[in-house]
Design an enzyme around this catalytic site. Structure first.
Site, PDB file in Angstrom:
ATOM      1  CD  GLU A 146     -11.477   6.725   5.166  1.00 29.83           C
ATOM      2  OE1 GLU A 146     -10.912   5.741   5.145  1.00 29.83           O
ATOM      3  OE2 GLU A 146     -11.334   7.594   4.425  1.00 29.83           O
ATOM      4  NE  ARG A 197      -2.064   1.247   3.806  1.00 31.74           N
ATOM      5  CZ  ARG A 197      -2.822   1.199   5.043  1.00 31.74           C
ATOM      6  NH1 ARG A 197      -4.082   1.193   4.957  1.00 31.74           N
ATOM      7  NH2 ARG A 197      -2.322   1.303   6.073  1.00 31.74           N
ATOM      8  CE  LYS A 251      -1.383   4.948   6.902  1.00 34.65           C
ATOM      9  NZ  LYS A 251      -2.630   5.368   7.332  1.00 34.65           N
TER      10      LYS A 251
END
Length: 399
Positions: free
Chosen positions: A282, A155, A249
């Site tokens: 989220e 990721r 991220k």
């Protein structure tokens, strides 16, 4: 991708800059290992910065230490040598009592590992600092093993690609650096956090003139006791990031911070975002999941939010609960607010919280207002996986 032979053994700087106390009025000597970038009286890093520092200086008493870092004392701002600045930074850190201890840091700028918190710094002209052009990820350290390091690394590298940050090393080299940093820290239970930035070079907007991209990593030991008790959440009024940025991220966490602060101001633990279509998205740094009254585990789709490694692992582990009859089905789909608030259970899932039951969302009590059986069971499975999961999720560290 180029191969770097020095990565087979990353240099470690034990207590990178240390001061030996000399009693009386004599100044203290600055002791620096010969292989340290501060040796020979010159501060040189691999980001192109070079400057002289004074080799001997006086160390103030503890009371004086507090006075020279007092932000109110601005009548005459002192001009410090490099060694004085480092020592004041060390004194400042030592005066602040934190439950988090920084055990080791790697920086590609000086090409090694340091265990001195005062040396755990990055250049101010790094574009991650002043432009937010950087990505990061994390991995838990449990019983001397890194949990889901490969999954988090994948990721991490995908985030770097989406942020158009060139890799300073290939994936396996980065992995070796991270494992060696944990090894040097001697930390067996804690967390590893790491960043890729477009690098230092200037204060412009574009990274065109940056020397090179930079990799940083830090090992954190946290003495705080684990808390898995149920919490209250609120609906966030802070706009959610658009999918292009929410799925990366990156270090641009201002919306996340404001969302968390909003929840705390309202007596909650976290704030829940809704997407542009009104579906549940989220939390500020965790995913959400629900258990319906029909024993179905529901989790919002990942196409518009960050793909949570812990959440995805929880979905795999939840298959065991289906076999045991505690769940009837597991689905990843769009979840409406009404469906979420009327669920039998709601939970937050992430590497920081693992699994934490939500007892109340806004004014709506979830289920019977107590921690649910599926939430507890899923937490137990994750804790067991952290300690004794398969080799695919646990990378051992040699200390």
């Amino acid at each position: 991708m180029a191969s770097f032979s020095f990565l087979s053994k990353v240099p470690t700087f034990q207590n990178s800059v240390s001061c030996k106390n000399v009693y009386g009025s004599a100044p203290n000597a600055l002791s620096v290992p010969q292989n340290h970038p501060f040796s020979n009286g010159t501060l040189q890093d691999r980001c192109g910065f070079s400057g002289r520092f004074v080799g001997r200086f006086s160390l103030a008493s503890s009371n004086q230490a507090h006075s020279f870092i007092d932000p109110v004392s601005t009548d005459k701002v002192p001009l410090l040598s490099g060694s004085e600045a480092i020592e004041r930074m060390r004194t400042n850190r030592e005066s602040y009592k934190s439950k988090q201890q920084y055990m080791a840091m790697y920086s590609s700028c000086f090409g090694g590992i340091t265990t001195d918190p005062a040396a755990m710094v990055i250049p101010l002209d790094d574009h991650m600092v002043h432009r937010g052009h950087g990505v990061f990820d994390t991995a838990a350290i449990v019983n001397g093993c890194l949990y889901e390091l490969d999954q988090h690394l994948d990721r991490f590298l995908n985030s770097a690609k989406m942020a158009k940050i060139k890799l300073p090393f290939d994936k396996e080299s980065i992995k070796r650096i991270l494992v060696q940093t944990v090894s040097a820290s001697k930390c067996r239970t804690g967390s590893l956090r790491y960043w890729l930035s477009s690098g230092p070079g200037d204060f412009q907007l574009s990274p065109t003139c940056c020397f090179h991209s930079a990799l940083y990593a830090v090992v954190i030991e946290d003495k705080s006791p684990s808390d898995y008790s149920g919490v209250k959440v609120v609906t966030s009024s802070i706009p959610i990031k658009p999918p292009q940025f929410a799925t990366v991220k990156s270090v641009n966490y201002l919306p996340n911070v404001l969302s968390k602060m909003e929840a705390e101001e309202k007596g909650g633990y976290a704030a829940i975002w809704l997407d542009a279509d009104g579906f549940i998205a989220e939390g500020p740094n965790m995913n959400v999941a629900f258990v319906t009254k029909e024993k179905e585990l529901l989790m919002p789709c990942f196409d518009k939010i960050l793909s949570g490694c812990t959440a995805k692992r929880a979905l795999v582990l939840a298959e065991e609960l289906v076999k045991e009859g505690k769940l009837r089905d597991i689905r990843v789909e769009n979840v409406t607010v009404d469906k979420g608030k009327s669920a039998a259970e709601m939970m937050l899932i992430g590497s920081g919280v693992l699994v934490r039951s939500v007892l109340q969302w806004d004014e709506q009590v979830i289920g019977d207002g107590r921690e649910g059986p599926v939430s507890k069971a899923l937490l137990g499975l994750l804790l067991q996986d952290l300690k004794s999961g398969p080799a695919t999720v646990r990378v051992p560290v040699s200390y």
